[in-house]
Scaffold this active site. Structure first.
Site, mmCIF file in Angstrom:
data_model
loop_
_atom_site.group_PDB
_atom_site.id
_atom_site.type_symbol
_atom_site.label_atom_id
_atom_site.label_comp_id
_atom_site.label_asym_id
_atom_site.label_seq_id
_atom_site.Cartn_x
_atom_site.Cartn_y
_atom_site.Cartn_z
ATOM 1 N N GLU D 29 -10.075 20.505 -45.699
ATOM 2 C CA GLU D 29 -9.619 19.592 -46.232
ATOM 3 C C GLU D 29 -8.000 20.003 -46.736
ATOM 4 O O GLU D 29 -7.582 20.928 -47.711
ATOM 5 C CB GLU D 29 -10.361 19.294 -47.923
ATOM 6 N N GLU D 60 -17.598 18.482 -45.150
ATOM 7 C CA GLU D 60 -17.834 20.157 -45.616
ATOM 8 C C GLU D 60 -19.357 20.798 -43.814
ATOM 9 O O GLU D 60 -18.607 21.944 -43.679
ATOM 10 C CB GLU D 60 -18.628 20.926 -45.974
ATOM 11 N N PHE D 83 -14.296 25.052 -52.466
ATOM 12 C CA PHE D 83 -14.501 25.904 -53.354
ATOM 13 C C PHE D 83 -16.245 26.356 -53.072
ATOM 14 O O PHE D 83 -16.716 25.506 -51.529
ATOM 15 C CB PHE D 83 -14.953 25.010 -54.871
ATOM 16 N N ASP D 85 -18.952 26.488 -54.212
ATOM 17 C CA ASP D 85 -19.765 25.893 -54.974
ATOM 18 C C ASP D 85 -20.279 24.899 -53.740
ATOM 19 O O ASP D 85 -20.792 23.751 -53.995
ATOM 20 C CB ASP D 85 -19.131 25.350 -56.176
ATOM 21 N N PHE D 86 -19.783 24.416 -52.571
ATOM 22 C CA PHE D 86 -19.944 23.001 -51.768
ATOM 23 C C PHE D 86 -20.366 24.028 -50.655
ATOM 24 O O PHE D 86 -20.817 23.691 -49.851
ATOM 25 C CB PHE D 86 -18.396 22.475 -51.191
ATOM 26 N N HIS D 129 -17.468 23.287 -60.052
ATOM 27 C CA HIS D 129 -16.730 24.657 -59.575
ATOM 28 C C HIS D 129 -16.453 25.663 -60.321
ATOM 29 O O HIS D 129 -15.457 26.319 -60.375
ATOM 30 C CB HIS D 129 -15.169 23.964 -60.133
HETATM 31 C C1 LIG Z 1 -18.187 17.766 -51.302
HETATM 32 C C2 LIG Z 1 -16.660 18.047 -52.359
HETATM 33 N N1 LIG Z 1 -15.376 18.483 -51.005
HETATM 34 C C3 LIG Z 1 -14.618 18.177 -51.647
HETATM 35 C C4 LIG Z 1 -14.295 18.516 -52.975
HETATM 36 C C5 LIG Z 1 -12.918 18.924 -53.624
HETATM 37 N N2 LIG Z 1 -12.424 17.054 -54.310
HETATM 38 C C6 LIG Z 1 -12.398 16.699 -55.143
HETATM 39 S S1 LIG Z 1 -11.993 15.113 -55.704
HETATM 40 C C7 LIG Z 1 -11.466 14.886 -53.837
HETATM 41 C C8 LIG Z 1 -11.058 14.181 -53.240
HETATM 42 C C9 LIG Z 1 -12.106 12.490 -53.104
HETATM 43 O O1 LIG Z 1 -11.282 12.088 -52.481
HETATM 44 P P1 LIG Z 1 -11.855 9.733 -52.689
HETATM 45 O O2 LIG Z 1 -13.874 10.062 -52.498
HETATM 46 O O3 LIG Z 1 -11.377 8.743 -51.529
HETATM 47 O O4 LIG Z 1 -12.441 10.116 -53.976
HETATM 48 P P2 LIG Z 1 -10.408 9.187 -54.817
HETATM 49 O O5 LIG Z 1 -10.556 10.631 -55.374
HETATM 50 O O6 LIG Z 1 -9.330 9.296 -54.202
HETATM 51 O O7 LIG Z 1 -11.332 8.851 -56.525
HETATM 52 C C10 LIG Z 1 -11.965 15.812 -53.017
HETATM 53 C C11 LIG Z 1 -11.728 16.755 -51.476
HETATM 54 C C12 LIG Z 1 -15.230 17.906 -54.355
HETATM 55 N N3 LIG Z 1 -14.812 18.137 -55.218
HETATM 56 N N4 LIG Z 1 -16.507 18.237 -53.195
#
Ligand SMILES: Cc1ncc(C[n+]2csc(CCOP(=O)(O)OP(=O)(O)O)c2C)c(N)n1
Ligand SMILES: Cc1ncc(C[n+]2csc(CCOP(=O)(O)OP(=O)(O)O)c2C)c(N)n1
Ligand SMILES: [Mg+2]
Ligand SMILES: [Mg+2]
Lengths: 317, 324, 317, 324
Positions: D29, D60, D83, D85-86, D129
């Site tokens: 990502e 993931e 992370f 954590d995932f 996290h």
């Molecule tokens: C399972 C997981 N993968 C990656 C992340 C890191 N992360 C946090 S927010 C995000 C983007 C989320 O995008 P979206 O669902 O479109 O929500 P938006 O932030 O656009 O509101 C990512 C990749 C995470 N928190 N959890």
């Protein structure tokens, strides 16, 4: 693709015989562990794999013997693997749910439902990077299509236009639970459009229909036009595993599906449309039965692996 | 008193709790009409109907997630993950959601969720159905982890788990399902977090869990013939571990062996050995020993399982080494 | 549903002010950690939550303040929670990604993208078992729709006809990656049909359109007719978090979306179509700004939780 | 020689290996055009193009699965899970697929897969996290697990991981990303499975990993003023652990403390304590001590992290207790 129509029949019969003779060994208490029989689904594996060559890869699941045979795995080491014997293709470590052969592009079975889809996508990514037109196939069941890995795989495959053919063998049951009870809509292929790839429902008991649909999908993949989801409607003749009393369905339903036997149907095509005579077919059937019998004898007579070998090959050099 | 199998003890526990409390329900693959892949929900859908006993799709993440959401909204779900080997598909819901919700939200939600799952280690089914992953969930704060070794323990602990307001991972063993034991007819609640001394002895403490308890007892019998009296402690709860009972025993015997079906590395054996040596170092005559399958995946076939997993003879030998 | 059109505006302005003043605190180094701003998406939360009552539940994600406010969470403890203060609704343990309030049906945010969908389905299952017509809403982003939990949730919700409304706020980005790069097809709502539930694309910057579509979905769910997937097309005005330099998109694109400001659009409706006069609106705006300022001051002046409290409430009694 | 941050050391390692071997590629990502959520792939997509450095969806399970399938078909994938954590979303692909494929198929496939991931424990980001889950992957046979504490170790170990024919879980720490160190210009390969004695000492062995290494060294400095000479051993590889080095040190010092960011229960501390007491029992003057955050989730906010996680003072105090 095979030009010889008898070759297709030979593959189907190999699977049919293999399953029948393994069930027989099971009934005689000669088989260790579970048998997930492929009886009734022969047209799926054979129809799809007919369009593949050794440089194309497949990923199988827990019901994998049909796939192994259709992709061309040598019979003796494959059958010996099922018995967990030292002469098995994985030295007997894999057993009934795990056989592989990198030489012909079989990347293995799986004990985890849905576990193979992401791996098949990975093989497709490799093929795409290689740029030599190879494709990757994932075989999985209707039950697997409800696991998270299914959606992730469809999406990535479509986004990256991976040369991946997703083959859902919809045999209407996942273990003892009918598909209808666990989905909102019974055609798995319809899920493709929402992810941006083509999806097609195919009669999974008609080997020629499967072969044609798979051929189109493989062609698209080779041409760089991306993935396809094929849903092959079929039926698992046996229980989830041998010995399953099949209380969750009627004997009538089973009989109706046996009427649509994929092997018998294609046999009729050979006789009626292709003018192949009964004697030649019977000859081939006898030959296949003997070949399978020999493989089973080979497996039965092979030694078990030496237990101490379990300590080896945890890591590659 | 009635003789019950481990499997029926599980069924009875669920039935009794579902009768007692209508917020209890059960979901999982094949748990409804098929009455459980191993028969552990026999009769429940017939009694409680298809709403309270539901077949799910093969969707491990949402199986647990449904339990989390339902537990947050006033129910007491029992969710079944057929084999513990499938934990990798639902660990997020277990470890990040179920385990932390009460804590993160400052106690505003309870999480009365039972995650029933099974190990099939040593049953010859191969690498994806032969793992004993209690240590993975044991490492997560906010979870309770239970692993009963007898029918009576299974029943009493499952009933306690269902009444607990916290997430409990309840680990059965398929090979124990046919084990029989007399179980009282009265209500049976065995507290989570209490070890059970399955046999008294003065010479060596053997801490054994799951499948290994019966073997430890068999080994103790053999050793008794040589005049070595083994105390067998079954922790029953893997997290939190009842160290008081274990350490009391070690203080008496001055020698300890931990026997498990899980790998030594980062496993239950290491956890117990580390804590016991810290708490009872000066009472120990010998280091705490661990007996475990070696650090390899489990190949297909009984011959491998028999070779890899600790058996009674190995326990006897290890105890002999400890008292030598 | 709210009959007073000004009430909808008030909720949108509360979110707008809250985000603006939090960003301001962040710029002045008064905020601990990350801010995932909801600026630009106000119509989504407000439009959806307008049809819900306290016995209906929502599950939020990492970008949750809009949802909390729209569902009616008291401002002071909500804002204090964002600052991790002892007076926060979770005593400051949850922080910016986690607030909840069972009394009004807010089941929490999430630090795991996609982690909330299965939980929302669980709440919907509870509601279905209760049989009192309550519904459950899952808010999630376009990025979350690519996670395995999405497919599992759609399928189970459809199979069981759960009273669940799946609200995908498609703001075109997941962190620094545009949606178009990670999907095969850009309309998330189209994925619904394949799983057997209705899906609808809605203008997520038009609060009345959202309210109407959500109202229909909520109505179906209450009536026992099952789940709906709503895709609200919207835009995240800020970066993924405050301070993100937004190199992955143009300032022009941002300006174009700001032209379609959901708050300004609804303000115009109030003025032009509902005949509400400017003064009344300005009054309300001032009042909301003051209310938010007070909440921020409250939060800033509140103490941090005592560190030793971290040892408490691991388990419930 | 050039001074490099831990983060640039990671970038350099990947760049060098991608230049050297065109089968190496990177997915995850935000790793492509955005050059990494933490900048750890800066410049790579520009150099190697969008096919070899790809942004993935938030998926993931398939991120790891893509790596598994590609590794089985001749490539050397680096996949990033943002992370650790995932892990609960992709543990099946890591533990059941990547870790077991070489073994199950009798060595027919190699699995040259690197799973890069990060811990952010102690950074105040809250419960989802802030975990240090090395023990979970450490419990799985067939995986190697690496956790570098310095820029030089990060570079040398990552290059070795990329060349390894086995799956390596490579755990970075976001808070270390800005740490600087001089790194030689020549090719640097640090062997997986070798601990590093970061400081020599005769009185107490402190085994510390990740974030804790710098603190152990700081504590050692303080303790030296009191005449207590601490030997600091950084295992660097969490699995397999280099017990020879650790036990050699303990044989010399007769006292051992393990300091980690992960929970004691079923964690790295227990693993090391158990093995050390088994191998060096009669050399130990005191039980092996463990210093870890208490067994709770990590709430939001620095004040909690500072309270929960071992700091230099706590290490000093623990060492004092050991030599008392
Ligand atoms: C399972 C997981 N993968 C990656 C992340 C890191 N992360 C946090 S927010 C995000 C983007 C989320 O995008 P979206 O669902 O479109 O929500 P938006 O932030 O656009 O509101 C990512 C990749 C995470 N928190 N959890
Ligand atoms: C992740 C996972 N969940 C559950 C199981 C247990 N299980 C094995 S096969 C099976 C049914 C699979 O159904 P389907 O995908 O339709 O394949 P079929 O057996 O019909 O060929 C189940 C539930 C498993 N092996 N893995
Ligand atoms: Mg099926
Ligand atoms: Mg988004």
């Amino acid at each position: 693709m095979t030009q010889d129509p008898l070759e297709i029949y030979r593959k189907m019969m190999l699977i049919r015989e293999c399953e029948a003779q393994l069930n027989d060994a099971f009934a005689r208490n000669l088989f260790p562990g579970y048998i997930h029989s492929y009886l009734g689904q022969e047209a799926c594996a054979v129809g799809v794999c007919d369009g593949l060559s050794d440089t194309d890869t497949i990923v199988s699941n827990h019901r994998g013997r049909g796939h192994y045979v259709a992709k061309g795995m040598a019979l003796k080491p494959m059958v010996a693997e099922m018995f967990g014997k030292a002469t098995g293709i994985c030295g007997g470590r894999g057993g009934e749910m795990h056989a592989a052969d990198p030489a012909i592009g079989v990347l293995g079975g799986n004990g985890i439902v849905g576990g193979g889809l992401p791996i098949a996508a990975g093989a497709a990514l490799s093929a795409q990077m290689d740029g030599k037109g190879a494709v990757s196939v994932a075989f999985f069941g209707d039950g697997a299509s409800n696991n998270g890995s299914f959606g992730e795989t469809l999406n990535v495959a479509a986004a990256w236009k991976l040369p991946l053919i997703l083959v859902c063998e919809n045999n209407l049951y996942a273990e003892m639970t009918p598909l209808a009870r666990t989905v909102g809509q019974p055609d798995i292929a319809l899920r493709a459009a929402g992810y941006g790839l083509p999806g097609e429902v195919v009669d999974g008991n008609d080997v020629l229909a499967v072969r044609e649909a798979a051929g189109r999908a493989i062609g698209r993949a080779r041409a760089g036009d991306g993935p396809t989801l094929l849903e092959l409607k079929t039926y698992r003749w046996g229980g989830h595993f041998e010995g399953d009393p099949r209380k969750y369905r009627t004997r009538e339903e089973e009989a109706a599906w046996k009427e649509r036997c994929p092997v018998a149907r294609y046999r009729a095509v050979l006789l009626d449309d292709r003018g192949i005579d009964e004697a030649r077919i019977a000859d081939l059937e006898a030959q296949v039965a003997a070949e399978v019998a020999e493989a089973i004898t080979f497996a039965l007579e092979s030694p078990l692996p030496v237990a101490e070998t379990a300590l080896t090959k945890v890591f590659a050099a | 008193m009635a003789t019950k199998t481990y499997c029926w003890a599980i069924v009875d526990a669920m039935r009794e709790e579902m009768e007692r409390d209508e917020t209890v329900f059960l979901i999982g693959e094949d748990v409804g009409a098929p009455e459980g892949a191993f028969g552990a929900s026999r009769g429940l859908q017939k009694t409680f109907g298809p709403s309270r006993v539901r077949d799910t799709p093969i969707s491990e993440e949402i199986i647990v997630g449904l339990g989390v959401g339902a537990a947050m909204t006033g129910r007491r779900p029992i969710v079944e993950i057929m084999f513990i080997d499938f934990l990798g598909l639902c660990l997020d819901q277990i470890a990040n959601q179920a385990a932390k919700t009460h804590y993160i939200y400052d106690g505003m939600f309870k999480m009365p969720l039972v995650i029933r799952t099974s190990s099939a280690v040593e049953m010859g089914i191969g690498p994806h159905h032969s793992q004993s992953w209690e240590a993975i969930v044991g490492h997560i704060p906010g979870l309770k982890v239970v692993m009963p070794s007898t029918p009576r323990d299974a029943k009493g602990l499952l009933k306690s788990a269902i009444r607990d307001n916290n997430p409990v991972v309840f680990i059965e063993h398929i090979a124990l399902h046919r084990l029989k034991e007399e179980i009282e007819d009265e209500e049976l609640l065995i507290p989570i977090g209490k070890a059970d001394v399955k046999r008294q002895g003065r010479d060596v403490t053997v801490v054994a869990s799951g499948l290994m308890v019966a073997r430890a007892l068999a080994a103790a019998k053999t050793l008794a013939k040589d005049g070595i009296e083994v105390e067998v402690v079954d922790p029953r709860t893997i997290s939190p571990i009842d160290y008081d009972t274990i350490v009391d025993s070690v203080r008496k015997t001055n020698r300890a062996l931990v026997v498990t079906s899980s790998h030594k590395q980062f496993g239950f054996g290491s956890e117990v050995a580390a804590e016991v040596q810290e708490r009872a170092f000066f009472d120990l005559d010998q280091p705490v020993k661990r007996l475990s399958p070696p650090f390899t995946p489990a190949p297909f076939g009984k011959q491998f399982d028999d070779y890899l997993n600790p058996n009674t003879d190995a326990i006897v030998a290890a105890v002999h080494e400890l008292v030598a």
